[in-house]
Motif scaffolding. Structure first.
Motif, short mmCIF file in Angstrom:
data_model
loop_
_atom_site.label_atom_id
_atom_site.label_comp_id
_atom_site.label_asym_id
_atom_site.label_seq_id
_atom_site.Cartn_x
_atom_site.Cartn_y
_atom_site.Cartn_z
N LEU A 78 43.94 52.40 22.57
CA LEU A 78 44.10 51.79 23.89
C LEU A 78 44.16 50.27 23.73
O LEU A 78 43.40 49.69 22.95
CB LEU A 78 42.94 52.18 24.80
N LEU A 79 45.06 49.64 24.48
CA LEU A 79 45.27 48.21 24.36
C LEU A 79 45.18 47.51 25.71
O LEU A 79 45.56 48.07 26.73
CB LEU A 79 46.67 47.93 23.78
N SER A 80 44.69 46.30 25.69
CA SER A 80 44.74 45.43 26.86
C SER A 80 45.00 44.02 26.36
O SER A 80 44.75 43.69 25.20
CB SER A 80 43.44 45.50 27.67
N CYS A 81 45.51 43.21 27.26
CA CYS A 81 45.83 41.83 26.89
C CYS A 81 45.57 40.95 28.10
O CYS A 81 46.16 41.16 29.16
CB CYS A 81 47.28 41.72 26.43
N MET A 82 44.68 40.00 27.96
CA MET A 82 44.36 39.11 29.08
C MET A 82 44.45 37.65 28.64
O MET A 82 44.34 37.34 27.47
CB MET A 82 42.99 39.41 29.67
N TYR A 114 43.80 36.69 33.72
CA TYR A 114 44.99 37.39 34.21
C TYR A 114 45.39 38.47 33.22
O TYR A 114 45.29 38.29 32.02
CB TYR A 114 46.16 36.41 34.39
N ASP A 115 45.85 39.61 33.74
CA ASP A 115 46.32 40.73 32.93
C ASP A 115 47.75 40.43 32.48
O ASP A 115 48.66 40.39 33.30
CB ASP A 115 46.27 42.01 33.76
N LEU A 116 47.95 40.25 31.19
CA LEU A 116 49.27 39.91 30.68
C LEU A 116 50.18 41.12 30.50
O LEU A 116 51.35 40.98 30.19
CB LEU A 116 49.14 39.16 29.35
N LEU A 117 49.64 42.33 30.69
CA LEU A 117 50.47 43.52 30.55
C LEU A 117 50.87 44.12 31.90
O LEU A 117 51.56 45.13 31.95
CB LEU A 117 49.74 44.58 29.71
N CYS A 118 50.44 43.51 33.00
CA CYS A 118 50.89 43.99 34.30
C CYS A 118 52.28 43.44 34.56
O CYS A 118 52.61 42.35 34.11
CB CYS A 118 49.92 43.62 35.42
N GLN A 119 53.09 44.17 35.23
CA GLN A 119 54.48 43.76 35.47
C GLN A 119 54.56 43.05 36.81
O GLN A 119 54.65 43.68 37.85
CB GLN A 119 55.39 44.99 35.44
N GLN A 120 54.54 41.73 36.80
CA GLN A 120 54.60 40.94 38.02
C GLN A 120 55.94 40.25 38.21
O GLN A 120 56.12 39.50 39.16
CB GLN A 120 53.47 39.89 38.04
N GLY A 121 56.88 40.49 37.29
CA GLY A 121 58.20 39.88 37.42
C GLY A 121 58.15 38.37 37.34
O GLY A 121 57.33 37.80 36.63
N PRO A 122 59.00 37.69 38.12
CA PRO A 122 59.08 36.23 38.02
C PRO A 122 57.98 35.48 38.79
O PRO A 122 58.03 34.27 38.91
CB PRO A 122 60.46 35.93 38.62
N THR A 123 57.00 36.19 39.33
CA THR A 123 55.93 35.56 40.10
C THR A 123 55.11 34.63 39.19
O THR A 123 54.73 35.03 38.09
CB THR A 123 54.99 36.63 40.69
N PRO A 124 54.80 33.41 39.61
CA PRO A 124 53.95 32.52 38.79
C PRO A 124 52.59 33.16 38.53
O PRO A 124 52.03 33.85 39.39
CB PRO A 124 53.80 31.27 39.66
N ILE A 125 52.08 32.95 37.33
CA ILE A 125 50.83 33.61 36.92
C ILE A 125 49.67 33.30 37.86
O ILE A 125 48.80 34.13 38.07
CB ILE A 125 50.48 33.26 35.45
N GLU A 126 49.65 32.12 38.46
CA GLU A 126 48.56 31.77 39.38
C GLU A 126 48.53 32.68 40.61
O GLU A 126 47.53 32.76 41.30
CB GLU A 126 48.66 30.31 39.82
N ILE A 174 41.52 38.72 37.19
CA ILE A 174 40.56 39.65 36.61
C ILE A 174 39.17 39.24 37.09
O ILE A 174 38.80 38.07 37.03
CB ILE A 174 40.64 39.64 35.07
N ILE A 175 38.44 40.21 37.59
CA ILE A 175 37.09 39.96 38.11
C ILE A 175 36.08 40.56 37.14
O ILE A 175 36.15 41.74 36.81
CB ILE A 175 36.93 40.58 39.52
#
Length: 120
Positions: free
Chosen positions: A13-17, A25-37, A42-43
């Motif tokens: 299992l992998l995760s990347c933050m 911030y979760d770097l593996l979630c697919q947010q498209g061109p939305t700015p990371i802010e 992540i709480i």
């Protein structure tokens, strides 16, 4: 050794933050061109036993080395990058790529046992 492998079940299992401007911030979630802010943050919380939990951090199963590398490259591509006077491609952040290995004994039926050994 070959026989021992047939009596065990393994899951990777992998995760990347990313920790950027004091937020995770979760770097593996697919947010498209939305700015990371604008991504879900992540709480971090702690339960009564002192275990830390990271809400909004996805965990993905990797079935091969290629899948794991793809997730590493995706996470790296999603990092916040902007120029600084000293570095034109500074990440100005910290990236945490976590690999969790789970092992279970296989029952005579071939199903994995409910007893799991886990390592990060």
């Amino acid at each position: 050794k070959e026989r021992a492998r047939d009596t065990k079940s393994y899951t990777i299992l992998l995760s990347c933050m990313e920790v950027y401007n004091e937020s995770g911030y979760d770097l593996l979630c697919q947010q498209g061109p939305t700015p990371i802010e604008e991504w879900p943050k992540i709480i971090v919380s702690e339960d009564l036993q002192g275990n830390l939990h990271l809400k909004n951090l996805s965990v993905h199963e990797a079935r091969s080395e290629a899948e794991a590398l793809d997730m590493l490259f995706l996470g790296n591509a999603n990092r916040a990058v902007s120029a600084t006077p000293a570095n034109q491609a500074s990440s100005r952040s910290h990236c945490i790529f976590t690999i969790q290995l789970e092992q279970r004994d296989l029952l005579p039926s071939g199903e994995p046992s409910h007893v799991m050994r886990s390592s990060k």
